[in-house]
Design a protein around this motif. Sequence first.
Motif, mmCIF file in Angstrom:
data_model
loop_
_atom_site.group_PDB
_atom_site.id
_atom_site.type_symbol
_atom_site.label_atom_id
_atom_site.label_comp_id
_atom_site.label_asym_id
_atom_site.label_seq_id
_atom_site.Cartn_x
_atom_site.Cartn_y
_atom_site.Cartn_z
ATOM 1 N N ASP A 180 0.827 -1.202 0.000
ATOM 2 C CA ASP A 180 0.000 0.000 0.000
ATOM 3 C C ASP A 180 0.864 1.255 0.000
ATOM 4 O O ASP A 180 0.579 2.223 -0.714
ATOM 5 C CB ASP A 180 -0.929 0.012 1.220
ATOM 6 N N GLY A 189 -7.188 4.702 11.312
ATOM 7 C CA GLY A 189 -6.177 3.656 11.195
ATOM 8 C C GLY A 189 -5.045 3.843 12.190
ATOM 9 O O GLY A 189 -4.757 4.963 12.621
ATOM 10 N N SER A 247 0.221 7.777 0.093
ATOM 11 C CA SER A 247 0.103 6.360 0.468
ATOM 12 C C SER A 247 0.633 6.085 1.871
ATOM 13 O O SER A 247 0.325 5.045 2.457
ATOM 14 C CB SER A 247 0.808 5.470 -0.555
ATOM 15 N N THR A 260 -2.746 6.278 3.496
ATOM 16 C CA THR A 260 -3.678 5.219 3.122
ATOM 17 C C THR A 260 -3.219 3.865 3.636
ATOM 18 O O THR A 260 -4.039 3.009 3.975
ATOM 19 C CB THR A 260 -3.877 5.170 1.600
ATOM 20 N N ALA A 261 -1.895 3.653 3.704
ATOM 21 C CA ALA A 261 -1.387 2.393 4.260
ATOM 22 C C ALA A 261 -1.763 2.265 5.727
ATOM 23 O O ALA A 261 -2.146 1.182 6.201
ATOM 24 C CB ALA A 261 0.127 2.316 4.089
ATOM 25 N N GLY A 304 -4.304 3.950 7.154
ATOM 26 C CA GLY A 304 -5.757 3.878 7.205
ATOM 27 C C GLY A 304 -6.297 2.504 6.884
ATOM 28 O O GLY A 304 -7.327 2.080 7.419
ATOM 29 N N GLY A 305 -5.592 1.779 6.017
ATOM 30 C CA GLY A 305 -6.034 0.445 5.638
ATOM 31 C C GLY A 305 -5.653 -0.644 6.617
ATOM 32 O O GLY A 305 -6.007 -1.813 6.421
ATOM 33 N N ALA A 355 -2.621 -1.795 7.311
ATOM 34 C CA ALA A 355 -1.491 -2.634 6.905
ATOM 35 C C ALA A 355 -0.322 -2.581 7.877
ATOM 36 O O ALA A 355 0.535 -3.469 7.872
ATOM 37 C CB ALA A 355 -1.011 -2.216 5.506
#
Length: 277
Positions: free
Chosen positions: A109, A159, A242, A245-246, A248-249, A251
């Motif tokens: 991610d 996240g 990213s 987003t990494a 938030g996801g 990961a």
Amino acid sequence: MTTIAITGATGAVGGRVARALGPDVDRLILRDPRRAPAIEGDPEVRVATYADGAAMREALTGVEVLLLVSGAEAQDRLEQHRTAVRAAAEAGVGHVVYTSFDGAAPDADFTLGRDHWHTEQAIRGSGMRWTFLRDSFYLDFFPLFAGSDGVIAGPAGDGRVAAVARADVADAALAVLRDPAAHEDATYVLTGGEAISFADAAERMTAALGRPFSFVDQTLEEAYASRRPLTDQQWQLDAWVSTYTAIGGGALARTTGDVERLTGHAPRTLEQALAGE
């Protein structure tokens, strides 16, 4: 005695490792010899960049174990890493300890995590032994996520990330270099002892640093739009966005015990990292 070389000795990780090893480090590989740190034992200083294969090969001749600290973010960083890895193998280096990234994968991610995965593959295919230190994002960098107004803005939602102090990454690398054979072909995931959100981090940094921090969640569109005035490089935009987003996801939310297993001490907290402990 094992001949040890360290790259990145002017940085927080490589420099801490070099100072701790003292007379047990034999060679520092630097881009600028004028910035060479004072190390007990006065290790030899060689000048080379990762992109200069010939200089790296010459600088690493006679080295048995190399701490390869990942290079500064750049569009061609992967090619720089591959050049350095080839040079190390051609110079006869037997074992590379590489600072990689938690979640390194071809489809990570976090876009720069893909570079780390490909670097790992280059090392695996080089014929050298290896140790990968896959560290999470750095706790020390959390204040740098904020603008001058103290606001951290990005598409991370609630996240969480098990961020790690740079000092703990250095301590882990030091443990490996003190007994390289015990860590051949091993991968360690270096995290903090807890997973924290940006909102949590903002609250704790406000208390620890005595100035206000806050977190504002953004959409992807808002994140890209707010950063486009800062660069026209798409790879850099993707890397910045990213990061959020990494997290938030989810990961990067897992914690491991690898820091304590390697170093013998618990990972530093956010507050300890901010205090430079």
